[in-house]
Design a protein around this motif. Structure first.
Motif, mmCIF file in Angstrom:
data_model
loop_
_atom_site.group_PDB
_atom_site.id
_atom_site.type_symbol
_atom_site.label_atom_id
_atom_site.label_comp_id
_atom_site.label_asym_id
_atom_site.label_seq_id
_atom_site.Cartn_x
_atom_site.Cartn_y
_atom_site.Cartn_z
ATOM 1 N N LYS A 151 19.701 -13.728 -24.102
ATOM 2 C CA LYS A 151 18.558 -12.846 -23.945
ATOM 3 C C LYS A 151 18.774 -12.011 -22.692
ATOM 4 O O LYS A 151 19.465 -12.431 -21.765
ATOM 5 C CB LYS A 151 17.285 -13.676 -23.846
ATOM 6 C CG LYS A 151 16.976 -14.403 -25.150
ATOM 7 C CD LYS A 151 15.761 -15.296 -25.043
ATOM 8 C CE LYS A 151 15.525 -16.035 -26.359
ATOM 9 N NZ LYS A 151 14.377 -16.960 -26.293
ATOM 10 N N GLN A 152 18.202 -10.829 -22.671
ATOM 11 C CA GLN A 152 18.505 -9.832 -21.645
ATOM 12 C C GLN A 152 18.391 -10.399 -20.228
ATOM 13 O O GLN A 152 19.289 -10.201 -19.389
ATOM 14 C CB GLN A 152 17.563 -8.637 -21.801
ATOM 15 C CG GLN A 152 17.787 -7.531 -20.807
ATOM 16 C CD GLN A 152 19.118 -6.841 -21.009
ATOM 17 O OE1 GLN A 152 19.323 -6.162 -22.006
ATOM 18 N NE2 GLN A 152 20.044 -7.019 -20.080
ATOM 19 N N LYS A 153 17.342 -11.125 -19.951
ATOM 20 C CA LYS A 153 17.107 -11.642 -18.609
ATOM 21 C C LYS A 153 18.198 -12.623 -18.199
ATOM 22 O O LYS A 153 18.730 -12.561 -17.078
ATOM 23 C CB LYS A 153 15.735 -12.332 -18.558
ATOM 24 C CG LYS A 153 15.295 -12.755 -17.175
ATOM 25 C CD LYS A 153 13.879 -13.322 -17.225
ATOM 26 C CE LYS A 153 13.412 -13.722 -15.834
ATOM 27 N NZ LYS A 153 12.020 -14.243 -15.858
ATOM 28 N N ASN A 154 18.558 -13.521 -19.101
ATOM 29 C CA ASN A 154 19.589 -14.516 -18.802
ATOM 30 C C ASN A 154 20.967 -13.883 -18.681
ATOM 31 O O ASN A 154 21.793 -14.309 -17.870
ATOM 32 C CB ASN A 154 19.610 -15.598 -19.884
ATOM 33 C CG ASN A 154 18.336 -16.416 -19.901
ATOM 34 O OD1 ASN A 154 17.663 -16.542 -18.884
ATOM 35 N ND2 ASN A 154 17.991 -16.970 -21.052
ATOM 36 N N SER A 155 21.227 -12.863 -19.490
ATOM 37 C CA SER A 155 22.515 -12.174 -19.431
ATOM 38 C C SER A 155 22.702 -11.485 -18.080
ATOM 39 O O SER A 155 23.774 -11.560 -17.467
ATOM 40 C CB SER A 155 22.609 -11.147 -20.562
ATOM 41 O OG SER A 155 23.778 -10.373 -20.450
ATOM 42 N N THR A 156 21.644 -10.807 -17.616
ATOM 43 C CA THR A 156 21.708 -10.121 -16.316
ATOM 44 C C THR A 156 21.965 -11.110 -15.184
ATOM 45 O O THR A 156 22.791 -10.858 -14.289
ATOM 46 C CB THR A 156 20.386 -9.372 -16.063
ATOM 47 O OG1 THR A 156 20.156 -8.438 -17.131
ATOM 48 C CG2 THR A 156 20.429 -8.625 -14.739
ATOM 49 N N LYS A 157 21.307 -12.245 -15.233
ATOM 50 C CA LYS A 157 21.485 -13.283 -14.214
ATOM 51 C C LYS A 157 22.918 -13.820 -14.221
ATOM 52 O O LYS A 157 23.548 -13.995 -13.164
ATOM 53 C CB LYS A 157 20.503 -14.431 -14.456
ATOM 54 C CG LYS A 157 20.657 -15.594 -13.496
ATOM 55 C CD LYS A 157 19.695 -16.725 -13.850
ATOM 56 C CE LYS A 157 19.939 -17.944 -12.958
ATOM 57 N NZ LYS A 157 19.041 -19.076 -13.335
#
Length: 566
Positions: free
Chosen positions: A279-285
């Motif tokens: 998911k976008q948030k986890n990928s960015t992290k």
């Protein structure tokens, strides 16, 4: 010589089966054609079938009494069951975050419409069955009309009343239906102008609001440049940095062109390139922890490993979790995503697979071929109609709809009926993938056919039956006054919905338009809004509120009949 032809096309009150079927098919075919005619960006769609049926009934054409009842009920069952199967997977998740507000607004609109309908019955001395017809037509809600008619029939049977004791709510429904279709479109246009909506700004605000949306799954290439993670295994990386919901589907070591699907014990080396799905948030992290985004093209090569879509069609994979299938240890395959009823789900180990799910698998071709023996991937089976599951599900729906709910002071028990029963059954079957040998998978083409075919049958039947004496009923009941009353039910709840959505909950205009269309279960208004706003964003909030609003409208219509019909 052509006497048979004259008999076939001459209106009669006692039609033979041939003429009954001919009238039914004529209403559907002509109505479907008329529904495609557009005035501006608006068309009646499949609802035109009802108006053609009304006209044929007005001319004196009719159908066999038992046949028309069967066609009406069977059509309604197919329609609502198709809706339930389509929205079931997202129904329960819609109550998270904004979905709870969306549904509260939608149900509030339903309750307010019911109160206004009751006040019209009380103040204007309109029979409650006609008031319910006004309510259903003014909000273009067909299942509510179906539930009202079923309840009236049940009361007639239980209390042994004559068949003409109650008025037919279809007359009021048909008179006010156009108000429902065009009224919501008018409110959308007026709301945009009066609120001075800047559409590009609304899109930007919504994108900013959802930029870290946990529902959006992305595929991202990244390069290991952080010296602190070099030499660690992927397992160690996840544990030390508390990384969750990230799947590393591919790894390419620096200086090579070899791409492989890594295990949790694979070691990260400096300048390695990884392909992650999250998911976008986890990928960015994740990218921030290991280094930076990569533009490497070799990692996407299909030479060493490939990506393939596999559909679950075997019992050996159905209702098993990904951890139980253990595709990585058995075949070296990694599942990155699962697509279910159009929804993309991250492939977590605890995810249970349903029949018809689509898996996105990464690995070598030979291993994928071996995995297919367990999972199935038979496109032919998915295309073939599974009548056991379809009619088994309908059996559950009829049973649920027939369960009597005893409420003191009501003349007959409350039942979900043939409208809400199949809808509830489909939602739960779709949510849990099936019950025993009954599964929820129906391909999209079949679902659309079932819904359209069902609603065509229902509209044709109610139109033909209501068409007899329609003009006389319009005059006798002062149809223009009914249209006037219908405007109250159409416009007051919508106006309050706009005010509360915008000024209390600060909802985005695109979302608000979807809630408006969903609260009135009006696909014509949704189609107009997506073209008028040049965006598919309203579809999301429409789908969020549609199931609960439909059930609410069915129950409100039934309760009004049960409480106040006499």
């Amino acid at each position: 010589m052509f006497e048979w032809f004259r008999i076939l096309f001459t209106p009669t009150d006692t039609p033979e089966m041939n003429q009954s079927l001919l009238v039914l098919f004529l209403a559907i075919s002509v109505g479907f054609f008329a529904g495609k005619i557009k005035i501006g960006n608006v068309s009646l769609g499949v609802s035109a079938v009802m108006f053609v049926g009304l006209y044929l009934g007005h001319l004196g054409f009719s159908m066999d009494a038992e046949l028309i009842q069967f066609v009406r009920e069977f059509g309604l069952i197919l329609f609502v069951y198709g809706i339930g199967i389509q929205v079931g997977p997202s129904f329960f998740s819609s109550f998270k975050r904004e979905g709870l507000i969306f549904n509260a607004l939608g149900v509030g609109t339903v309750l307010l419409g019911g109160i206004i309908a009751y006040l019209i019955h009380l103040i204007a001395n309109v029979k409650i069955e006609n008031a319910v017809g006004l309510m259903s037509g003014s909000v273009t809600n067909t299942p509510g009309l179906g539930a009202a008619k079923s309840t009236l029939i049940e009361i007639q049977k239980q209390l042994k009343l004559p068949s003409d004791y109650f008025s037919d709510p279809t007359i009021a429904y048909a008179i006010t239906y156009p108000i429902g279709v065009f009224g919501i479109i008018l409110i959308i246009i007026l709301a945009k102008n009066f609120l001075k909506i800047d559409l590009p700004k609304e899109v930007t605000l919504l994108q900013e609001k959802n930029k870290d949306s946990e529902n959006k799954i992305v595929r991202q290439k990244c390069r290991v440049t952080n010296s602190e993670v070099v030499g660690k295994t992927i397992r160690q990386l996840f544990k030390e940095y508390h990384i969750e919901g990230v799947i590393v589907s591919r790894q390419k070591q620096s200086g090579t062109k070899v791409v492989f699907s890594p295990s949790l014990d694979s070691i990260l080396k400096d300048r390695d390139v990884l392909m992650v799905v999250a998911k976008q948030k986890n990928s960015t992290k994740f990218v921030e922890i290991i280094g930076k985004i990569s533009t490497d093209l070799f990692i996407e090569s299909e030479d060493d490993i490939t990506t393939k879509i596999i559909s679950v069609t075997k019992k050996t994979a159905t209702h098993k979790t990904l951890a139980q299938l253990d595709l990585y240890n058995q075949f070296g395959l990694k599942v990155t995503r699962v697509v279910r009823s159009g929804l993309e789900i991250l492939a977590q180990p605890t995810l249970e697979l349903f029949y018809g799910d689509t898996l996105l698998v990464v690995g070598n071709k030979e291993a994928i071929s071996e995995a297919e023996k367990i999972i199935g991937n038979s496109k032919k089976i998915l295309l073939e109609p599974d009548f056991l599951s379809l009619f088994g599900g309908l059996i559950f729906g009829v049973i649920i709809g027939s369960i009597p709910i005893m409420i003191p002071s009501l003349p007959v028990p409350l039942k979900l009926g043939l409208a809400a029963g199949p809808l509830m059954a489909a939602i739960f079957i779709s949510r849990y993938g099936g019950v025993g040998v009954i599964h929820s998978y129906i391909n999209n083409g079949a679902i659309h056919f079932m819904k359209d075919f069902g609603i065509c049958l229902f509209f044709a039947a109610v139109g033909i039956k209501a068409g007899h004496g329609f003009y006389d009923n319009f005059v006798a009941n002062d149809g223009w006054m009914w249209i006037y009353y219908g405007c109250y039910i159409t416009f007051i709840p919508l106006a309050l919905l706009v005010i509360i959505s915008r000024f209390v909950f600060k909802l985005n205009f695109y979302q608000m338009v979807g809630i408006m269309s969903g609260s009135y279960t009006d696909p014509a208004a949704l189609a107009f809004s997506t073209k008028y706003l040049d965006s598919d964003i309203p579809n999301q909030s429409y789908a969020t509120v549609y199931p609960l609003v439909t059930i609410s409208r069915i129950l409100v219509a039934q309760l009004l009949i049960l409480l106040f019909a006499s």
